[in-house]
Design a protein around this motif. Sequence first.
Motif, mmCIF file in Angstrom:
data_model
loop_
_atom_site.group_PDB
_atom_site.id
_atom_site.type_symbol
_atom_site.label_atom_id
_atom_site.label_comp_id
_atom_site.label_asym_id
_atom_site.label_seq_id
_atom_site.Cartn_x
_atom_site.Cartn_y
_atom_site.Cartn_z
ATOM 1 N N GLU A 15 39.517 24.682 29.255
ATOM 2 C CA GLU A 15 38.802 25.941 29.461
ATOM 3 C C GLU A 15 38.041 25.935 30.783
ATOM 4 O O GLU A 15 37.997 26.948 31.490
ATOM 5 N N ALA A 16 37.451 24.794 31.139
ATOM 6 C CA ALA A 16 36.669 24.725 32.369
ATOM 7 C C ALA A 16 37.543 24.853 33.605
ATOM 8 O O ALA A 16 37.120 25.412 34.620
ATOM 9 N N ASN A 17 38.771 24.355 33.546
ATOM 10 C CA ASN A 17 39.602 24.292 34.733
ATOM 11 C C ASN A 17 40.732 25.318 34.766
ATOM 12 O O ASN A 17 41.434 25.415 35.777
ATOM 13 N N ALA A 18 40.907 26.063 33.685
ATOM 14 C CA ALA A 18 41.950 27.092 33.680
ATOM 15 C C ALA A 18 41.543 28.229 34.610
ATOM 16 O O ALA A 18 40.465 28.798 34.469
ATOM 17 N N ASN A 19 42.379 28.528 35.575
ATOM 18 C CA ASN A 19 42.051 29.586 36.538
ATOM 19 C C ASN A 19 43.334 30.240 37.011
ATOM 20 O O ASN A 19 44.118 29.636 37.733
ATOM 21 N N SER A 20 43.538 31.471 36.605
ATOM 22 C CA SER A 20 44.738 32.204 37.006
ATOM 23 C C SER A 20 44.513 32.988 38.289
ATOM 24 O O SER A 20 45.417 33.668 38.770
ATOM 25 N N GLY A 21 43.304 32.878 38.859
ATOM 26 C CA GLY A 21 43.011 33.645 40.058
ATOM 27 C C GLY A 21 42.731 35.102 39.777
ATOM 28 O O GLY A 21 42.753 35.928 40.690
ATOM 29 N N ILE A 22 42.462 35.436 38.514
ATOM 30 C CA ILE A 22 42.144 36.815 38.143
ATOM 31 C C ILE A 22 40.703 36.854 37.646
ATOM 32 O O ILE A 22 40.351 36.193 36.670
#
Length: 243
Positions: free
Chosen positions: A217-224
């Motif tokens: 959760e901390a590192n999930a980043n879709s750029g949205i």
Amino acid sequence: MHQQLANSTFRIVTGNSSGSGFSYINDRLVITNHHVIEPHLQNGAPIYAITEDNVPLPTQLIAYSDKTEYDFAILELKAPLPSGRNVLQPAASPVTSRGERIIFSGFPHAIPHLLVHEAVISSPYEQHAFYIDGSINGGNSGGPIISAATGEVLGIVTQRRFMGGDSLQNLSPQLEQLTRHCAAVATRGSVAINGINFGDFATMLAQGLGAISRVIEANANSGIGIGFHIRFVNAELSRLGLS
């Protein structure tokens, strides 16, 4: 303009919550998200606005919206704003358009390092918000979004989008239930089969899954990212006679 934005931004800390915020309208007001200051609403934990050079400024909460609606909080500094700080101003027009260049800032992952990013508005999002193609992470919440052309505030960094977020949230209650069950079993003794203590095994499994969930959760980043329009803050400040 990037440095002026940095000089306007704070790390907001209350209880075990950490996010971002910014000076707005005058040198006493600080804006952040409702969900950043929840520990204060729950147990009265003090709220601090901390500068990039680690100067903590005590604040008091003077107004907020529900986090399920516009998710903002208005704070007032109890101490003078240090010299060299910048105060952001509202945009002359509240209209945002797809493709508009923006700059946003904050303290992602609750680290004490202020980061400034450039992005564009990707799309409207319902009537209260807009999508941005920015690297939004936990800790960015409450940070300012300004027009790259004028430096005026357009919105507040409020949410991020990544696939599987709902699944991780649904897993949390089950992990907590398993952890409580293991703790209760431990008080009644242990069960070992072929040398394996299954109470200890279940506890380690729950702790391991919890750690994995937090890391994902901390590192999930879709750029949205999602920014909420500043106009709702402006309306509340006007109602309070502070605009």
